[in-house]
Design a protein around this motif. Structure first.
Motif, PDB file in Angstrom:
ATOM      1  N   ILE A 242       0.838  -1.199   0.000  1.00  0.00           N
ATOM      2  CA  ILE A 242       0.000   0.000   0.000  1.00  0.00           C
ATOM      3  C   ILE A 242       0.877   1.255   0.000  1.00  0.00           C
ATOM      4  O   ILE A 242       0.609   2.236  -0.697  1.00  0.00           O
ATOM      5  CB  ILE A 242      -0.954   0.005   1.218  1.00  0.00           C
ATOM      6  CG1 ILE A 242      -2.023  -1.077   1.036  1.00  0.00           C
ATOM      7  CG2 ILE A 242      -1.599   1.373   1.389  1.00  0.00           C
ATOM      8  CD1 ILE A 242      -3.136  -1.033   2.040  1.00  0.00           C
ATOM      9  N   ALA A 245       2.198   1.858  -3.434  1.00  0.00           N
ATOM     10  CA  ALA A 245       1.148   2.367  -4.313  1.00  0.00           C
ATOM     11  C   ALA A 245       0.846   3.826  -3.990  1.00  0.00           C
ATOM     12  O   ALA A 245       0.653   4.636  -4.895  1.00  0.00           O
ATOM     13  CB  ALA A 245      -0.110   1.516  -4.167  1.00  0.00           C
ATOM     14  N   SER A 246       0.847   4.173  -2.693  1.00  0.00           N
ATOM     15  CA  SER A 246       0.563   5.554  -2.309  1.00  0.00           C
ATOM     16  C   SER A 246       1.635   6.490  -2.853  1.00  0.00           C
ATOM     17  O   SER A 246       1.333   7.561  -3.377  1.00  0.00           O
ATOM     18  CB  SER A 246       0.501   5.691  -0.787  1.00  0.00           C
ATOM     19  OG  SER A 246      -0.447   4.804  -0.261  1.00  0.00           O
ATOM     20  N   GLY A 262      -0.319   2.096  -8.348  1.00  0.00           N
ATOM     21  CA  GLY A 262      -0.548   3.431  -7.792  1.00  0.00           C
ATOM     22  C   GLY A 262      -0.547   4.503  -8.863  1.00  0.00           C
ATOM     23  O   GLY A 262      -1.436   5.359  -8.915  1.00  0.00           O
ATOM     24  N   VAL A 265      -3.687   4.326 -11.063  1.00  0.00           N
ATOM     25  CA  VAL A 265      -4.848   4.979 -10.456  1.00  0.00           C
ATOM     26  C   VAL A 265      -4.735   6.489 -10.661  1.00  0.00           C
ATOM     27  O   VAL A 265      -5.697   7.164 -11.049  1.00  0.00           O
ATOM     28  CB  VAL A 265      -4.949   4.649  -8.950  1.00  0.00           C
ATOM     29  CG1 VAL A 265      -6.047   5.472  -8.293  1.00  0.00           C
ATOM     30  CG2 VAL A 265      -5.216   3.166  -8.748  1.00  0.00           C
ATOM     31  N   SER A 279      -9.056   4.338 -13.368  1.00  0.00           N
ATOM     32  CA  SER A 279      -8.620   4.541 -11.983  1.00  0.00           C
ATOM     33  C   SER A 279      -9.026   3.407 -11.067  1.00  0.00           C
ATOM     34  O   SER A 279      -8.272   3.011 -10.188  1.00  0.00           O
ATOM     35  CB  SER A 279      -9.249   5.826 -11.425  1.00  0.00           C
ATOM     36  OG  SER A 279      -8.349   6.872 -11.468  1.00  0.00           O
ATOM     37  N   THR A 280     -10.258   2.921 -11.251  1.00  0.00           N
ATOM     38  CA  THR A 280     -10.805   2.035 -10.224  1.00  0.00           C
ATOM     39  C   THR A 280     -10.273   0.602 -10.320  1.00  0.00           C
ATOM     40  O   THR A 280      -9.983  -0.002  -9.295  1.00  0.00           O
ATOM     41  CB  THR A 280     -12.340   1.994 -10.304  1.00  0.00           C
ATOM     42  OG1 THR A 280     -12.715   1.813 -11.658  1.00  0.00           O
ATOM     43  CG2 THR A 280     -12.925   3.287  -9.786  1.00  0.00           C
ATOM     44  N   GLY A 283      -6.999  -0.294  -8.682  1.00  0.00           N
ATOM     45  CA  GLY A 283      -7.188  -0.238  -7.230  1.00  0.00           C
ATOM     46  C   GLY A 283      -7.824  -1.511  -6.704  1.00  0.00           C
ATOM     47  O   GLY A 283      -7.487  -1.983  -5.607  1.00  0.00           O
ATOM     48  N   ILE A 284      -8.739  -2.075  -7.480  1.00  0.00           N
ATOM     49  CA  ILE A 284      -9.376  -3.332  -7.052  1.00  0.00           C
ATOM     50  C   ILE A 284      -8.325  -4.441  -7.008  1.00  0.00           C
ATOM     51  O   ILE A 284      -8.263  -5.226  -6.057  1.00  0.00           O
ATOM     52  CB  ILE A 284     -10.537  -3.705  -8.003  1.00  0.00           C
ATOM     53  CG1 ILE A 284     -11.639  -2.654  -7.880  1.00  0.00           C
ATOM     54  CG2 ILE A 284     -11.092  -5.083  -7.658  1.00  0.00           C
ATOM     55  CD1 ILE A 284     -12.780  -2.833  -8.870  1.00  0.00           C
ATOM     56  N   LEU A 286      -5.205  -4.128  -6.508  1.00  0.00           N
ATOM     57  CA  LEU A 286      -4.370  -3.855  -5.336  1.00  0.00           C
ATOM     58  C   LEU A 286      -5.064  -4.308  -4.059  1.00  0.00           C
ATOM     59  O   LEU A 286      -4.474  -4.975  -3.206  1.00  0.00           O
ATOM     60  CB  LEU A 286      -4.068  -2.351  -5.285  1.00  0.00           C
ATOM     61  CG  LEU A 286      -3.412  -1.789  -4.044  1.00  0.00           C
ATOM     62  CD1 LEU A 286      -2.045  -2.410  -3.851  1.00  0.00           C
ATOM     63  CD2 LEU A 286      -3.269  -0.286  -4.161  1.00  0.00           C
ATOM     64  N   MET A 287      -6.361  -3.956  -3.957  1.00  0.00           N
ATOM     65  CA  MET A 287      -7.059  -4.283  -2.718  1.00  0.00           C
ATOM     66  C   MET A 287      -7.189  -5.790  -2.527  1.00  0.00           C
ATOM     67  O   MET A 287      -7.009  -6.290  -1.425  1.00  0.00           O
ATOM     68  CB  MET A 287      -8.422  -3.622  -2.695  1.00  0.00           C
ATOM     69  CG  MET A 287      -8.954  -3.510  -1.300  1.00  0.00           C
ATOM     70  SD  MET A 287     -10.541  -2.749  -1.247  1.00  0.00           S
ATOM     71  CE  MET A 287     -11.565  -4.135  -1.578  1.00  0.00           C
ATOM     72  N   VAL A 290      -3.789  -7.137  -1.315  1.00  0.00           N
ATOM     73  CA  VAL A 290      -3.474  -6.799   0.083  1.00  0.00           C
ATOM     74  C   VAL A 290      -4.409  -7.541   1.036  1.00  0.00           C
ATOM     75  O   VAL A 290      -3.985  -8.059   2.072  1.00  0.00           O
ATOM     76  CB  VAL A 290      -3.550  -5.272   0.300  1.00  0.00           C
ATOM     77  CG1 VAL A 290      -3.334  -4.924   1.757  1.00  0.00           C
ATOM     78  CG2 VAL A 290      -2.511  -4.567  -0.559  1.00  0.00           C
ATOM     79  N   LEU A 291      -5.685  -7.600   0.653  1.00  0.00           N
ATOM     80  CA  LEU A 291      -6.667  -8.313   1.468  1.00  0.00           C
ATOM     81  C   LEU A 291      -6.252  -9.778   1.630  1.00  0.00           C
ATOM     82  O   LEU A 291      -6.283 -10.338   2.732  1.00  0.00           O
ATOM     83  CB  LEU A 291      -8.034  -8.218   0.794  1.00  0.00           C
ATOM     84  CG  LEU A 291      -9.266  -8.488   1.631  1.00  0.00           C
ATOM     85  CD1 LEU A 291      -9.416  -7.407   2.673  1.00  0.00           C
ATOM     86  CD2 LEU A 291     -10.504  -8.514   0.748  1.00  0.00           C
TER      87      LEU A 291
ATOM     88  N   SER B 144      -7.180  -2.954   4.444  1.00  0.00           N
ATOM     89  CA  SER B 144      -6.508  -3.451   3.237  1.00  0.00           C
ATOM     90  C   SER B 144      -6.720  -2.539   2.040  1.00  0.00           C
ATOM     91  O   SER B 144      -6.296  -2.848   0.940  1.00  0.00           O
ATOM     92  CB  SER B 144      -7.029  -4.850   2.891  1.00  0.00           C
ATOM     93  OG  SER B 144      -6.940  -5.697   3.996  1.00  0.00           O
ATOM     94  N   PHE B 148      -6.054   6.508  -1.093  1.00  0.00           N
ATOM     95  CA  PHE B 148      -6.249   7.311  -2.299  1.00  0.00           C
ATOM     96  C   PHE B 148      -7.303   6.696  -3.209  1.00  0.00           C
ATOM     97  O   PHE B 148      -8.099   7.386  -3.826  1.00  0.00           O
ATOM     98  CB  PHE B 148      -4.920   7.493  -3.051  1.00  0.00           C
ATOM     99  CG  PHE B 148      -4.279   6.227  -3.545  1.00  0.00           C
ATOM    100  CD1 PHE B 148      -4.597   5.721  -4.791  1.00  0.00           C
ATOM    101  CD2 PHE B 148      -3.334   5.551  -2.763  1.00  0.00           C
ATOM    102  CE1 PHE B 148      -3.991   4.568  -5.257  1.00  0.00           C
ATOM    103  CE2 PHE B 148      -2.734   4.396  -3.236  1.00  0.00           C
ATOM    104  CZ  PHE B 148      -3.073   3.898  -4.479  1.00  0.00           C
ATOM    105  N   TRP B 149      -7.341   5.350  -3.229  1.00  0.00           N
ATOM    106  CA  TRP B 149      -8.303   4.668  -4.081  1.00  0.00           C
ATOM    107  C   TRP B 149      -9.719   4.810  -3.520  1.00  0.00           C
ATOM    108  O   TRP B 149     -10.675   5.073  -4.232  1.00  0.00           O
ATOM    109  CB  TRP B 149      -7.915   3.190  -4.199  1.00  0.00           C
ATOM    110  CG  TRP B 149      -8.790   2.419  -5.112  1.00  0.00           C
ATOM    111  CD1 TRP B 149      -8.838   2.515  -6.468  1.00  0.00           C
ATOM    112  CD2 TRP B 149      -9.770   1.456  -4.745  1.00  0.00           C
ATOM    113  NE1 TRP B 149      -9.772   1.658  -6.957  1.00  0.00           N
ATOM    114  CE2 TRP B 149     -10.360   0.999  -5.929  1.00  0.00           C
ATOM    115  CE3 TRP B 149     -10.200   0.934  -3.524  1.00  0.00           C
ATOM    116  CZ2 TRP B 149     -11.369   0.033  -5.932  1.00  0.00           C
ATOM    117  CZ3 TRP B 149     -11.203  -0.026  -3.522  1.00  0.00           C
ATOM    118  CH2 TRP B 149     -11.765  -0.463  -4.717  1.00  0.00           C
ATOM    119  N   ILE B 279      -1.793  12.351   1.068  1.00  0.00           N
ATOM    120  CA  ILE B 279      -2.472  11.624  -0.004  1.00  0.00           C
ATOM    121  C   ILE B 279      -3.874  12.178  -0.218  1.00  0.00           C
ATOM    122  O   ILE B 279      -4.269  12.506  -1.336  1.00  0.00           O
ATOM    123  CB  ILE B 279      -2.590  10.133   0.374  1.00  0.00           C
ATOM    124  CG1 ILE B 279      -1.254   9.579   0.853  1.00  0.00           C
ATOM    125  CG2 ILE B 279      -3.209   9.335  -0.741  1.00  0.00           C
ATOM    126  CD1 ILE B 279      -0.408   8.997  -0.175  1.00  0.00           C
TER     127      ILE B 279
END
Lengths: 312, 336
Positions: A242, A245-246, A262, A265, A279-280, A283-284, A286-287, A290-291, B144, B148-149, B279
Motif C-alpha cells: 500500500i 502504491a501511495s 498506484g 490509479v 482509476s478504479t 485499485g481493485i 491492489l485491494m 493486500v486483502l 486493506s 487514495f483509491w 495523499i
C-alpha cells in the motif's frame, strides 16, 4: 560387566542428525498445512496470493500486449463486460490505448517485488541488529536503540515521502526508503525477544555445554522466535505494498514508464468522468492482493503464534 | 508520582525532537548534486557570481556542522528558512496552510471515533453476532484498502454520480466568507454565515471520511479485542454479580479498562493521519499542508519540504506525548 560405547563415524552422526531435523521439519510442515486447510480464510488468501505471484511471473505468457505501448485508436475503451467494450481488452484500455489487464498483471510484479524485498531486507537487518543488541547489550545496543527511537518518531509514510523527495523516484530508491525505516520494528521485536529468551534455562544449559554466543543466538534462541518474525513480516508486506502504491500515486515512487498500480490509479483521475475504469480497476487489483495477504497473515498468526494477536 | 512520570516523558521527548530535526536536516544531503544547481535548473543562464550569492544566502558554503547548527538554532526560534520558489519564509507558508489541514485532520479523527467506538463496543458485547461479523469484515477491508483509491471511489459515487457532495476544494467559489482564523467552519459560525457553513461542512465530508475510515477500522478492531478481554475479567464478573445494570458494566467497568490499549493505538494512528493527509489532500485538492508539500517536492523547493516534514514529525512526537500523558491518567497501575 563392561560395555564399550559404540563408536560412530562423525559423518554418519551428521547424516543421522540431519535426517532427524528433516523428519521434524516435515512433520511440522504437514501439521501446519493441516491447520491451514482448517482455516478457510487463510487458505483462500494464500491461494489468491499464489495466483498473483504466478501471474506476475508469467506475465509475458499470459498476455500478448506490451504494457508500455498502446494503440491510440483504441484509447479509453471500456471493459468488455459493459456496453462499447471489446473482447480484445477484457478490462478496457487507458488514455494511451494500453490494455488495462496487461498493465495490471505487469503492475503485480512491482507491487510484489517492492513488498517482498523491502520487508525481506528489513527483517534481515532488523533481526541481525536486534539479536546483537538484545544479546550483548552495552554501547552498541544503546546507539542502535537511540537511532531506532528517532526513526520511530516519524510517521512511516511521511518519512518515506521525505526520503523519496530528496533521493528521487525509482524502484531501488523506493525499496531503500522503505527499508530505511522498516527495519526498526523488526529490530525492536527481535531485541525484546532476545532479552527475555536470554534468561531462559535452555540458554543457560547451552552455555554450560560450552556453546559459543553466536551458536546460542542462531541455533538455540532464533528457532524460538522465528515464527513471530515470520507472521509479523507477512503482515507488513501488505502495508508496504500500500505504501508503494501511495507513493507511486503521488508520483514519488515508481517512475511513470514502469506499470505500477498506484500510478495507474493516478493517471486515470483526469478521465474519471468519461472512463471510470482506468482509476478504479487497478485499485481493485491492489485491494484484493493486500486483502489476501492480510487474510493469510492473520491465519498464520492464529496457527503459529496466537500470542501476537495484541501487538500486530 | 504521576507528575514525575509526565515530567519524565516531556524531558525524554526534547532530545527526540532534536534528533528528528537532525535527521530531517540530513535528508537534504541525500539529494544527488548541489541544491543550488538543481534549484537554478541544470545549464541555466545564471552567472557564477549569482550562484555564489545564493549559496551563501542558504548557508550552503559553510561546513556541514555549521549548517546543522544554524539550522537547529533557527528552527528553535521558529525560522525554517526561505522557500526557494516562493521566496517567503517557510514558517509563514506552513502557518497559512495549517488551519485547512488541522480542520481536515480533526474531522477525520471525529469520523474515526464516531464510527469505531459504537462498532468496537457492540461487536464485543454481541460477539459472533451478525453485526460483529459484518463490521469486522468491513474493518478488515478498511485496513486493506489504500486511502487514495477509496477517495476516488467515493468521489465517483457521491460527487460525480449522485451529486450529493462536492468533488474537491474546501468551499464553494461563490461563498462569501470573510477572512478570519482560517478554519472555515469556525469562521462561518462566528460570522453567522449559514451558506458558507453548509458549504464548508459539505466539502469536509468526503475527505474527512476517507482519511478517518482507515483509522476507524484499526480502532474498531483494537477496541473490540480489548473489550472482549475486559468483559471476561474478574472485576466485570464481580460488577455483574453485584447487580450493576448491564450498560453500566459495559461502559464503566469494561470500557474504561479497554480504553488503555486503545489510547496507545490512537497515538500511533496520528502518524497514519499525518501521512494520509498528504495523499487525501492530493486526491481532494484540499488546500492544506500536505498538498503544498507534494507540490513543493515537484518544484524541488527543498527548504519547504524540509520544514514541512519537520512540522509533521514534531506533531507526531507531541501527539504521542499527549497520548502518554493521557495514558498515565487512565492507567490506575501507574498511580501506585
Amino acid at each position: 560387566m563392561e560395555t564399550t560405547p559404540p563408536t560412530v563415524q562423525p559423518t554418519n552422526r551428521l547424516i543421522h542428525l540431519w535426517s532427524i531435523r528433516l523428519k521434524l521439519w516435515l512433520r511440522d510442515t504437514k501439521e501446519f498445512l493441516r491447520e491451514l486447510i482448517l482455516h478457510p480464510t487463510a487458505l483462500i488468501g494464500g491461494i489468491i496470493v499464489i495466483l498473483y505471484i504466478l501471474a506476475a511471473l508469467f506475465a509475458p505468457q499470459i498476455t500478448s500486449y506490451d504494457p508500455t505501448k498502446g494503440n491510440l485508436r483504441d484509447r479509453l475503451k471500456p471493459p468488455a463486460f459493459i456496453e462499447g467494450g471489446m473482447k480484445e481488452y477484457p478490462l478496457g484500455t487507458d488514455a494511451q490505448g494500453r490494455d488495462l489487464l496487461t498493465r495490471i498483471i505487469y503492475g503485480a510484479r512491482i507491487s510484489l517485488i517492492v513488498g517482498v524485498v523491502s520487508v525481506g531486507i528489513s527483517v534481515l537487518i532488523g533481526s541481525i541488529l536486534g539479536a546483537l543488541s538484545g544479546f550483548y547489550r552495552g554501547k552498541l545496543d544503546a546507539i542502535i536503540s537511540r537511532f531506532a527511537d528517532l526513526l520511530m518518531a516519524f510517521p512511516f509514510l511521511i518519512f518515506a515521502i521525505g526520503v523519496m523527495a530528496f533521493i528521487g523516484s525509482g524502484v531501488t530508491n523506493l525499496i531503500a526508503a522503505l527499508i530505511f525505516k522498516g527495519w526498526v520494528e523488526f529490530f525492536r521485536v527481535v531485541r525484546g525477544e532476545m532479552m527475555s529468551e536470554k534468561t531462559e534455562e535452555y540458554v543457560e544449559a547451552a552455555k554450560v555445554t560450552g556453546r559459543g554466543n553466536l551458536a546460542i543466538i542462531v541455533r538455540e534462541i532464533f528457532p524460538n522466535i522465528v515464527q513471530s518474525i515470520f507472521v509479523l513480516a507477512t503482515l507488513r508486506i501488505g502495508e508496504m505494498i500500500i505504501m508503494e502504491a501511495s507513493l507511486s500515486f503521488l508520483g514519488l515512487g515508481i517512475p511513470p514508464h514502469i506499470p505500477a498500480w498506484g500510478s495507474m490509479v493516478a493517471s486515470g483521475r483526469d478521465f474519471m468522468l468519461v472512463a471510470w475504469w482506468v482509476s478504479t480497476i487497478p485499485g481493485i487489483a491492489l485491494m484484493i492482493l493486500v486483502l489476501s495477504i492480510n487474510l493469510f497473515a492473520e491465519g498464520l498468526r492464529d496457527i503459529l503464534d496466537p500470542r501476537l494477536k495484541t501487538i500486530a | 508520582m504521576k507528575a514525575i512520570k509526565i515530567l519524565e516523558r516531556v524531558l525524554v521527548s526534547i532530545p527526540i525532537m532534536f534528533g528528528v530535526a537532525i535527521i530531517v536536516f540530513l535528508f537534504m544531503r541525500l539529494t544527488p548534486g548541489d541544491p543550488v544547481d538543481i534549484m537554478m535548473g541544470r545549464g541555466g543562464a545564471v552567472s557564477a557570481g549569482e550562484i555564489e550569492k545564493l549559496r551563501s544566502e542558504f548557508n550552503l558554503d559553510k561546513p556541514l556542522h555549521v549548517q546543522l547548527w544554524l539550522f537547529l538554532t533557527d528552527a528553535v526560534k521558529g525560522d525554517l528558512g526561505y522557500s526557494y520558489v516562493q521566496k517567503t519564509p517557510v514558517t509563514d507558508l506552513i502557518r497559512e496552510r495549517l488551519p485547512a489541514t488541522i480542520e481536515l485532520a480533526l474531522t477525520a479523527l471525529l469520523f474515526a471515533l464516531i464510527i469505531s467506538f459504537p462498532i468496537g463496543i457492540l461487536s464485543a458485547v454481541w460477539q459472533n453476532s451478525l453485526l460483529d461479523r459484518f463490521s469486522m469484515a468491513g474493518a478488515f477491508m478498511g485496513i486493506s484498502m489504500p486511502g487514495f483509491w477509496m477517495g476516488i471511489i467515493l468521489i465517483l459515487v457521491f460527487a460525480v454520480k449522485l451529486h450529493w457532495l462536492p468533488v474537491q476544494g474546501r468551499i464553494d467559489f461563490d461563498a462569501q466568507l470573510a477572512a478570519g482564523t482560517g478554519f472555515f467552519v469556525l469562521d462561518s459560525l462566528l460570522s453567522g454565515n449559514r451558506a458558507a457553513l453548509i458549504s464548508s461542512l459539505k466539502h469536509l465530508v468526503l475527505p474527512g471520511f476517507t482519511l478517518g475510515a482507515g483509522i476507524a477500522a484499526i480502532l474498531a478492531r483494537v477496541l473490540r479485542s480489548s473489550m472482549l478481554e475486559t468483559l471476561r475479567s474478574d472485576y466485570v464478573v464481580l460488577a455483574r454479580s453485584k447487580g450493576s445494570p448491564e450498560w453500566n458494566v459495559v461502559l464503566k467497568h469494561a470500557l474504561r479498562n479497554a480504553l488503555i490499549p486503545t489510547v496507545t493505538v490512537i497515538g500511533l494512528q496520528v502518524g497514519v493521519l499525518l501521512g494520509g493527509n498528504m495523499i487525501i489532500e492530493t486526491v481532494f485538492s484540499w488546500p492544506g499542508l500536505g498538498r503544498m508539500v507534494v507540490a513543493a517536492i515537484f518544484q524541488r523547493d527543498f527548504p519547504l519540504v524540509q520544514g514541512s516534514v519537520m512540522v509533521y514529525a514534531i506533531t507526531f512526537v507531541l501527539a504521542n506525548l499527549i497520548v502518554d500523558i493521557l495514558y498515565t491518567y487512565l492507567n490506575p497501575k501507574i498511580a501506585l
